[in-house]
Write a protein that holds these residues in place. Structure first.
Motif, short mmCIF file in Angstrom:
data_model
loop_
_atom_site.label_atom_id
_atom_site.label_comp_id
_atom_site.label_asym_id
_atom_site.label_seq_id
_atom_site.Cartn_x
_atom_site.Cartn_y
_atom_site.Cartn_z
N GLY A 1 1.03 48.17 24.49
CA GLY A 1 2.14 48.46 23.59
C GLY A 1 3.11 49.52 24.08
O GLY A 1 4.20 49.66 23.53
N GLU A 2 2.72 50.26 25.11
CA GLU A 2 3.63 51.26 25.69
C GLU A 2 4.62 50.56 26.63
O GLU A 2 4.45 49.40 27.00
CB GLU A 2 2.83 52.31 26.46
N THR A 3 5.66 51.30 27.02
CA THR A 3 6.63 50.75 27.97
C THR A 3 5.95 50.46 29.30
O THR A 3 5.24 51.31 29.85
CB THR A 3 7.78 51.74 28.20
N VAL A 4 6.14 49.26 29.81
CA VAL A 4 5.53 48.87 31.08
C VAL A 4 6.29 49.54 32.22
O VAL A 4 7.48 49.30 32.41
CB VAL A 4 5.53 47.34 31.25
N LYS A 5 5.60 50.37 32.98
CA LYS A 5 6.23 51.07 34.10
C LYS A 5 5.87 50.45 35.45
O LYS A 5 6.58 50.65 36.43
CB LYS A 5 5.82 52.55 34.08
N SER A 6 4.76 49.73 35.50
CA SER A 6 4.37 49.04 36.72
C SER A 6 3.42 47.92 36.34
O SER A 6 2.53 48.12 35.51
CB SER A 6 3.70 50.01 37.72
N ALA A 7 3.64 46.77 36.92
CA ALA A 7 2.86 45.59 36.57
C ALA A 7 1.56 45.51 37.35
O ALA A 7 1.43 46.10 38.44
CB ALA A 7 3.69 44.32 36.81
N ALA A 8 0.59 44.81 36.80
CA ALA A 8 -0.61 44.48 37.57
C ALA A 8 -0.22 43.53 38.69
O ALA A 8 0.71 42.74 38.57
CB ALA A 8 -1.64 43.83 36.66
N GLY A 9 -0.95 43.62 39.79
CA GLY A 9 -0.75 42.69 40.89
C GLY A 9 -1.88 41.67 40.90
O GLY A 9 -3.04 42.03 40.67
N VAL A 10 -1.56 40.41 41.14
CA VAL A 10 -2.58 39.36 41.17
C VAL A 10 -2.32 38.45 42.37
O VAL A 10 -1.19 38.00 42.59
CB VAL A 10 -2.57 38.51 39.88
N ARG A 11 -3.38 38.22 43.13
CA ARG A 11 -3.32 37.30 44.26
C ARG A 11 -4.51 36.35 44.16
O ARG A 11 -5.65 36.81 44.02
CB ARG A 11 -3.36 38.07 45.59
N LEU A 12 -4.26 35.04 44.21
CA LEU A 12 -5.33 34.06 44.14
C LEU A 12 -5.59 33.45 45.51
O LEU A 12 -4.65 33.10 46.23
CB LEU A 12 -4.99 32.94 43.16
N LEU A 13 -6.86 33.33 45.86
CA LEU A 13 -7.25 32.61 47.07
C LEU A 13 -7.97 31.35 46.63
O LEU A 13 -9.03 31.42 45.99
CB LEU A 13 -8.18 33.46 47.94
N THR A 14 -7.40 30.22 46.97
CA THR A 14 -8.04 28.95 46.64
C THR A 14 -9.05 28.58 47.71
O THR A 14 -9.13 29.22 48.78
CB THR A 14 -6.98 27.85 46.48
N ALA A 15 -9.84 27.54 47.44
CA ALA A 15 -11.00 27.21 48.28
C ALA A 15 -10.69 27.11 49.78
O ALA A 15 -11.50 27.58 50.59
CB ALA A 15 -11.65 25.93 47.78
N LEU B 1 -8.99 28.88 51.56
CA LEU B 1 -8.84 30.21 52.14
C LEU B 1 -10.11 31.05 52.06
O LEU B 1 -10.13 32.19 52.53
CB LEU B 1 -7.69 30.95 51.45
N PHE B 2 -11.18 30.51 51.46
CA PHE B 2 -12.39 31.30 51.29
C PHE B 2 -12.95 31.80 52.62
O PHE B 2 -13.47 32.92 52.70
CB PHE B 2 -13.47 30.50 50.56
N GLU B 3 -12.85 30.99 53.67
CA GLU B 3 -13.42 31.40 54.95
C GLU B 3 -12.66 32.56 55.59
O GLU B 3 -13.15 33.18 56.53
CB GLU B 3 -13.44 30.21 55.92
N CYS B 4 -11.49 32.88 55.03
CA CYS B 4 -10.71 33.99 55.56
C CYS B 4 -11.10 35.33 54.94
O CYS B 4 -10.58 36.38 55.36
CB CYS B 4 -9.22 33.74 55.32
N GLU B 5 -12.00 35.32 53.97
CA GLU B 5 -12.42 36.54 53.31
C GLU B 5 -13.46 37.27 54.16
O GLU B 5 -14.60 36.79 54.30
CB GLU B 5 -13.00 36.24 51.93
N PRO B 6 -13.12 38.41 54.72
CA PRO B 6 -14.06 39.11 55.61
C PRO B 6 -15.05 39.97 54.83
O PRO B 6 -14.88 40.25 53.65
CB PRO B 6 -13.13 39.99 56.46
N VAL B 7 -16.08 40.42 55.53
CA VAL B 7 -17.02 41.42 55.03
C VAL B 7 -16.96 42.60 55.99
O VAL B 7 -17.13 42.43 57.20
CB VAL B 7 -18.45 40.86 54.96
N LYS B 8 -16.71 43.79 55.46
CA LYS B 8 -16.54 44.96 56.33
C LYS B 8 -16.97 46.21 55.60
O LYS B 8 -16.63 46.40 54.43
CB LYS B 8 -15.07 45.08 56.77
#
Length: 280
Positions: free
Chosen positions: A118-132, A134-141
């Protein structure tokens, strides 16, 4: 709204049709006031979420799956309680949408409204989707830095103890990155364990590594949400060790298909890559 009013620790019905009202905002201010933060925050940063259980139906009714990376700016007035976010994501399960972009846009808009409540929005959430595909591009580090877990220290304090934090104020300043995999705290509402790794990057008086490790271990029986623990760590190091620059970043293991990874910094910089560790 308060944490005890959230879905945490309560039986919740399974809603499989899109319902943004399931998101439960919690104000950041009460916990921040406990650690001496009044008004604007003395750091930059974000909470980096990964949602591994996201699915919806395309217009033909065929299930689609994706991994969602969600960025919550630390200057938002509220966080989203994690179980409510899980219930919200479940509400997409039998909802027909024409594209992954449409799903992304709904999540971004709904989460943005929730974190400002309900407050004034000063910065939006960021959302990025990786579909199937692209799953192999997800690293572990693992987190980069010098592990302080190698130190043979005695630990007998399991509530946050800032007095463990000391620095060599009379010596030449240093710049280093220290990491530990021994961070554990408990959920503020349910008391269930939260496991994490933490990275401290700083320049300034050299922090005593043994004391830092004892301090991190002292969170073991402490009840707070991930975001609150990281801000407490940040403020305690800032107050006790007085670094010229400071960054604190923690990666917590997932629960219910979600991991939450708060990052706080004294100075502008690119956020860390939302890359999972082996335990996540």
């Amino acid at each position: 709204m308060t944490p005890d009013q959230s879905p945490l620790g309560k039986t919740a019905s399974y809603a499989d049709q899109y319902d943004p009202s399931l998101l439960f905002p919690l104000a950041r201010e009460p916990k921040r006031s406990e650690i001496g933060i009044r008004g604007s925050v003395p750091f930059l940063g974000a909470d980096l979420w990964t949602a591994f259980e996201l699915s919806w139906l395309n217009m033909k009714g065929k299930p689609q799956v994706a991994i969602a990376h969600v960025t919550i700016p630390c200057e938002s007035t509220h966080i989203v309680e994690s179980k409510s976010f899980k219930l919200y994501l479940n509400s997409f399960n039998n909802t027909r949408l024409d594209s992954a972009d449409a799903v992304r846009d709904r999540i971004r808009d709904d989460v943005t409204r929730a974190i400002w409540d309900g407050e004034t929005v000063k910065s939006a959430a960021g959302v990025r989707l990786l579909t199937a595909p692209l799953f192999e591009c997800e690293p572990v580090k693992e987190l980069e830095g010098v592990s302080i877990d190698r130190l043979d220290v005695e630990c007998d304090t399991y509530q946050p103890q800032p007095d463990f934090l000391t620095a060599a104020f009379g010596e030449k300043p240093v710049e280093e990155v220290l990491v530990s995999d021994l961070l554990k705290s408990n959920c503020l509402v349910t008391g269930q364990p939260d496991w994490g790794s933490v990275q401290v990057r700083y320049s300034g008086p050299q922090i005593d590594q043994a004391g830092l490790l004892q301090y991190i271990v002292s969170f073991r029986n402490h009840n707070e949400f991930h975001e609150q623990c990281v801000e407490r760590i940040y403020m305690d190091i800032l107050t006790r060790c007085k670094p010229a620059k400071l960054m604190v970043y923690a990666r917590y293991t997932r629960r219910g298909g979600l991991d939450i990874n708060p990052w706080r910094s004294s100075h502008p910089q690119l956020p860390p890559a939302n890359t999972r560790t082996a335990r996540q």
